[in-house]
Design a protein around this motif. Sequence first.
Motif, PDB file in Angstrom:
ATOM      1  N   SER A 280      12.039  30.228  41.633  1.00 22.10           N
ATOM      2  CA  SER A 280      12.902  30.060  40.457  1.00 22.10           C
ATOM      3  C   SER A 280      14.302  29.627  40.875  1.00 22.10           C
ATOM      4  CB  SER A 280      12.980  31.376  39.669  1.00 22.10           C
ATOM      5  OG  SER A 280      11.722  31.756  39.162  1.00 22.10           O
TER       6      SER A 280
ATOM      7  N   GLU B  34      13.536  39.075  38.792  1.00 23.20           N
ATOM      8  CA  GLU B  34      12.221  39.662  39.037  1.00 23.20           C
ATOM      9  C   GLU B  34      12.307  41.157  38.778  1.00 23.20           C
ATOM     10  OE1 GLU B  34       9.109  38.605  39.828  1.00 23.20           O
ATOM     11  OE2 GLU B  34       9.782  36.509  39.699  1.00 23.20           O
TER      12      GLU B  34
ATOM     13  N   HIS C 207       6.642  38.897  44.497  1.00 24.77           N
ATOM     14  CA  HIS C 207       7.726  38.809  43.515  1.00 24.77           C
ATOM     15  C   HIS C 207       8.908  38.029  44.090  1.00 24.77           C
ATOM     16  CE1 HIS C 207       6.555  41.265  40.033  1.00 24.77           C
ATOM     17  NE2 HIS C 207       5.877  42.020  40.886  1.00 24.77           N
TER      18      HIS C 207
ATOM     19  N   THR D 219       3.521  43.961  34.974  1.00 28.16           N
ATOM     20  CA  THR D 219       3.859  44.803  36.120  1.00 28.16           C
ATOM     21  C   THR D 219       3.932  46.288  35.800  1.00 28.16           C
ATOM     22  OG1 THR D 219       4.990  42.995  37.262  1.00 28.16           O
ATOM     23  CG2 THR D 219       5.615  45.227  37.888  1.00 28.16           C
TER      24      THR D 219
ATOM     25  N   ILE E 150       2.502  37.991  38.517  1.00 22.26           N
ATOM     26  CA  ILE E 150       1.999  38.589  39.749  1.00 22.26           C
ATOM     27  C   ILE E 150       0.773  39.440  39.449  1.00 22.26           C
ATOM     28  CG2 ILE E 150       2.585  40.018  41.746  1.00 22.26           C
ATOM     29  CD1 ILE E 150       4.171  37.351  41.481  1.00 22.26           C
TER      30      ILE E 150
ATOM     31  N   GLU F  59       6.288  41.288  33.448  1.00 22.29           N
ATOM     32  CA  GLU F  59       5.520  40.689  34.501  1.00 22.29           C
ATOM     33  C   GLU F  59       5.936  41.199  35.861  1.00 22.29           C
ATOM     34  OE1 GLU F  59       7.189  38.746  32.315  1.00 22.29           O
ATOM     35  OE2 GLU F  59       5.869  37.312  31.396  1.00 22.29           O
TER      36      GLU F  59
ATOM     37  N   LYS G 107      11.190  32.176  36.106  1.00 22.35           N
ATOM     38  CA  LYS G 107      11.429  33.439  35.418  1.00 22.35           C
ATOM     39  C   LYS G 107      12.926  33.593  35.190  1.00 22.35           C
ATOM     40  CE  LYS G 107      10.022  38.191  35.046  1.00 22.35           C
ATOM     41  NZ  LYS G 107       9.103  39.246  35.491  1.00 22.35           N
TER      42      LYS G 107
ATOM     43  N   ARG H   2       8.236  34.304  44.150  1.00 18.57           N
ATOM     44  CA  ARG H   2       8.436  33.700  42.834  1.00 18.57           C
ATOM     45  C   ARG H   2       9.912  33.618  42.488  1.00 18.57           C
ATOM     46  NH1 ARG H   2       5.577  36.257  37.548  1.00 18.57           N
ATOM     47  NH2 ARG H   2       7.091  37.906  38.014  1.00 18.57           N
ATOM     48  N   LEU H   3      10.685  34.655  42.864  1.00 22.07           N
ATOM     49  CA  LEU H   3      12.126  34.630  42.630  1.00 22.07           C
ATOM     50  C   LEU H   3      12.762  33.432  43.322  1.00 22.07           C
ATOM     51  CD1 LEU H   3      14.771  36.011  41.609  1.00 22.07           C
ATOM     52  CD2 LEU H   3      14.826  37.205  43.823  1.00 22.07           C
TER      53      LEU H   3
ATOM     54  N   THR I 262       9.901  44.685  39.693  1.00 21.47           N
ATOM     55  CA  THR I 262       8.763  45.171  40.454  1.00 21.47           C
ATOM     56  C   THR I 262       8.473  46.621  40.083  1.00 21.47           C
ATOM     57  OG1 THR I 262       9.972  46.123  42.338  1.00 21.47           O
ATOM     58  CG2 THR I 262       9.612  43.741  42.361  1.00 21.47           C
TER      59      THR I 262
END
Length: 330
Positions: free
Chosen positions: A59, A37, A52, A262, A224, A330, A163, A55-56, A39
């Motif tokens: 994954s 990820e 984030h 992002t 995101i 992203e 991701k 989502r990490l 950010t």
Amino acid sequence: MSDAKRVVYYNGEFVPENEARISIYDSALMFGDMVFEMTRSFNKKQFKLREHLERLYASIKMVRIPLAMTMDEMEQAVYQTIEANAPAFGADDEHRVMIDVSRGLLSIYQDIVGGRPGPNVIIADFPLRWTVAGMGKLFDTGINCVIPSQRAIPAYLLDPKIKNRSRLHYLMANIEVSQYEGDNNWALLLDPDGFITEGTGDNFFIVKNNVIISPEGRNILRGISRAYVMNELAPQLGLAVVEKNLEVYDVMMADEAFITGTPFCILPVTALNHAPIGDGGVGPVTRRLLEQWSHNTGVDIIRQIKDWNLADEKKRAEGPSPYSFKGQAE
């Protein structure tokens, strides 16, 4: 910026950035077996960090990396990394945090080469301005999306909602598009059925009759920033959002288009394969979304990037610039 040196979080310890290493026998190097990820901050405050991290960890679950570190512990490690690197950041810098999680040494090598077994967690923190080098002008001109021969990998082969670092198809698309004349060409991938999916590190939208339309979330990385536009910015502005399959025809007939990512938040798309979208200029909905995003975060997004670009141009005039690459968006 001070003379302080950046450090990297590496499995619970901080090491100098230029000494951060993984083994050549790591699964990440052997198979591209790494999830990640990236950010950003606004006024040095992390934006959507928890989203984030969610989502990490999705994954991580999908690829079954046996990571014992909890999401709360990961969040704490991110903030520790930011704090450790704060002295190396200038007053106008923003934090670009990169979190990589690999499976670690392949089991067949562990007893031969030694080394730490198990997953690796690596957290880096560097100035966001690296990632947006030269992008300021694109808020005025927009970008030209180019459809390369390289297709997106559909979810039934390798789910793009994970991701991951296995992104050779992104690179091949970028290499092909880089051969076109001009410096504002960005790849836009189709799926094997010919539907629009995403860019190579950004999500794509069109606007038609004041309705924001995004490709379905099936064969794309669900960004995101994409979610922020759809679920927060658009409702704030009273704009409707639709997800559906988009063909090239739909893009050509759109009133306007934009991408999200992002580092830059939103960039206007003013052409597809050099054919103008709408009147070929930056659309009013794109402008409104950017203005609202800036208002919500207390940062003039366009001005900030343009100011960085101007400062970096002055530095380049004095010598080589360190800001020379595009990161994952992203």
